[in-house]
Design a protein around this motif. Sequence first.
Motif, short mmCIF file in Angstrom:
data_model
loop_
_atom_site.label_atom_id
_atom_site.label_comp_id
_atom_site.label_asym_id
_atom_site.label_seq_id
_atom_site.Cartn_x
_atom_site.Cartn_y
_atom_site.Cartn_z
N ASP A 42 4.65 15.76 -37.42
CA ASP A 42 4.32 14.51 -37.06
C ASP A 42 2.99 13.91 -37.85
OD1 ASP A 42 6.30 14.01 -35.51
OD2 ASP A 42 5.32 14.98 -33.72
N TYR A 43 2.13 15.02 -38.49
CA TYR A 43 0.91 14.79 -38.96
C TYR A 43 0.82 15.21 -40.49
CZ TYR A 43 -1.13 15.19 -34.25
OH TYR A 43 -1.51 15.03 -32.95
N ALA A 44 0.04 14.37 -41.34
CA ALA A 44 -0.18 14.64 -42.83
C ALA A 44 -1.83 14.74 -42.71
CB ALA A 44 0.38 13.79 -43.71
N ARG A 91 0.17 5.76 -38.63
CA ARG A 91 -1.20 5.48 -38.23
C ARG A 91 -2.00 6.49 -38.64
NH1 ARG A 91 -0.23 8.35 -33.60
NH2 ARG A 91 0.29 6.96 -32.32
N ILE A 92 -3.37 5.86 -38.94
CA ILE A 92 -4.37 6.45 -39.83
C ILE A 92 -5.36 6.71 -38.90
CG2 ILE A 92 -5.93 6.05 -41.69
CD1 ILE A 92 -3.98 4.20 -42.98
N VAL A 93 -5.94 8.01 -39.02
CA VAL A 93 -6.97 8.53 -38.17
C VAL A 93 -8.02 9.12 -39.07
CG1 VAL A 93 -7.81 10.15 -36.36
CG2 VAL A 93 -5.74 8.97 -36.11
N ILE A 144 -13.05 17.86 -32.83
CA ILE A 144 -12.42 17.20 -33.81
C ILE A 144 -10.83 17.27 -33.55
CG2 ILE A 144 -11.72 17.19 -36.18
CD1 ILE A 144 -14.70 17.95 -36.69
N MET A 145 -10.65 18.73 -33.12
CA MET A 145 -8.96 19.14 -32.74
C MET A 145 -8.71 18.23 -31.54
SD MET A 145 -8.04 20.65 -35.24
CE MET A 145 -6.66 20.73 -34.64
N LYS A 146 -9.45 17.98 -30.70
CA LYS A 146 -9.29 17.20 -29.45
C LYS A 146 -9.03 15.96 -29.93
CE LYS A 146 -11.15 16.46 -24.69
NZ LYS A 146 -12.33 16.60 -23.98
N TYR A 147 -9.93 15.49 -30.57
CA TYR A 147 -9.83 13.86 -31.15
C TYR A 147 -8.35 13.70 -31.50
CZ TYR A 147 -11.08 9.71 -33.48
OH TYR A 147 -10.78 8.48 -34.10
N ILE A 148 -7.96 14.87 -32.46
CA ILE A 148 -6.87 14.52 -33.15
C ILE A 148 -5.65 14.66 -32.02
CG2 ILE A 148 -5.11 15.80 -34.76
CD1 ILE A 148 -7.61 16.71 -36.41
N SER A 149 -5.87 15.46 -31.25
CA SER A 149 -4.61 15.63 -30.34
C SER A 149 -4.38 14.34 -29.45
CB SER A 149 -4.75 16.94 -29.31
OG SER A 149 -5.99 16.64 -28.53
N CYS A 155 -10.95 21.47 -43.19
CA CYS A 155 -9.56 21.05 -43.30
C CYS A 155 -8.57 22.32 -43.36
CB CYS A 155 -9.40 20.27 -44.79
SG CYS A 155 -9.97 18.41 -44.32
N MET A 156 -9.04 23.32 -44.02
CA MET A 156 -8.12 24.67 -44.10
C MET A 156 -7.94 25.03 -42.56
SD MET A 156 -7.63 25.74 -47.02
CE MET A 156 -7.26 27.51 -46.83
N GLU A 157 -8.87 24.91 -41.76
CA GLU A 157 -8.72 25.27 -40.07
C GLU A 157 -7.72 24.15 -39.51
OE1 GLU A 157 -9.49 26.97 -36.56
OE2 GLU A 157 -10.07 27.62 -38.59
N ILE A 158 -7.95 22.81 -39.90
CA ILE A 158 -7.07 21.82 -39.31
C ILE A 158 -5.61 22.18 -39.85
CG2 ILE A 158 -6.47 19.32 -39.13
CD1 ILE A 158 -9.50 18.97 -39.43
N ALA A 159 -5.56 22.43 -41.08
CA ALA A 159 -4.25 22.64 -41.69
C ALA A 159 -3.58 23.66 -40.87
CB ALA A 159 -4.40 22.95 -43.11
N ARG A 160 -4.27 24.89 -40.75
CA ARG A 160 -3.58 25.89 -40.37
C ARG A 160 -3.02 25.89 -38.86
NH1 ARG A 160 -8.13 28.70 -42.44
NH2 ARG A 160 -7.46 29.86 -44.39
N ARG A 161 -3.65 25.12 -38.10
CA ARG A 161 -3.68 24.70 -36.59
C ARG A 161 -2.41 23.90 -36.58
NH1 ARG A 161 -8.84 24.37 -32.63
NH2 ARG A 161 -10.30 25.97 -33.61
#
Length: 300
Positions: A94-96, A190-192, A292-297, A21-27
């Motif tokens: 756009d994300y939380a 939306r919830i992912v 995971i980042m590709k899935y989020i994108s 989550c630290m990685e996702i949050a930074r990106r």
Amino acid sequence: MSGKTLIVVTGPTAVGKTELCMEIARRLGVPIVNADSRQLFRELKIGTASPTEEQMASVRHYFVGTLGIGDYYSASMYEQQVMALLPQLFADADYALLSGGSMMYIDAVCNGIDDIPTVDAATRATMKRRLEEEGLTALVEELRRMDPEHYEVVDRQNPRRVVHALEICHMTGLTYTSFRTAGRKQRPFRIVKIGLNRNREELYRRINRRVDQMMADGLLDEVRSMEPYRNENALNTVGYKELFCYLDGVWSLDEAVERIKGNTRRYARKQLTWFKRDGQMRWFHPDEKELIMKYISQYE
């Protein structure tokens, strides 16, 4: 909040949620909303694996260390506060990002929780005293008389569940059952859901290493400092209750530590059983960061 996306990252304890989550949050340039019910208590840092000061300085966190050990809190209060926070976060992005392993807290945000009234301080104090003086068995019998329908489904060995149901009965004059609508609330975003898992042997090794590291970091001293508050619900938690038994002379320190490891593994299995019932969860290994980042994108 149309077009906005809440990313929920969950999974069993020690699986590696914090690092990912630290990685996702930074990106994404977003803060982390904590969904670990015990990390809310500022006194419980080591035993809950709370984010470090460096991590919190690097990425803003919400709902970490915001409560005192004696403060009353509930999944319903958490839902209300997160739902009030999300519009502010979505105004900037756009994300939380919400992350943690507390099943009820995540469910409260994603699906809503029944609109059960907040218990007032006087009722809470009265029922706490009655539990201490009369014992759980007497209160279970009272619940059977006052709300036989809830009596049939409640965990009668869990004092918090029994007491809370009685608090509602006494405070409102209505049954606890009458407030249970079991309806799913609609969310304006939306919830992912991203579930993290590892093979069992790998997860268990991480759990054992984490417990050893907690002990090296001073968990026993943290537990000693909590002795005056040991009857608070927040301390009915793996890691704390076993070391209280050591301090009481019930177990040796080595036995207490082994029981922490075993009970943590058991809790991890319980978490996985709960989360795997959710058909909306997409599962990944924590090391699959790019996948995971590709899935989020795809939800841009």
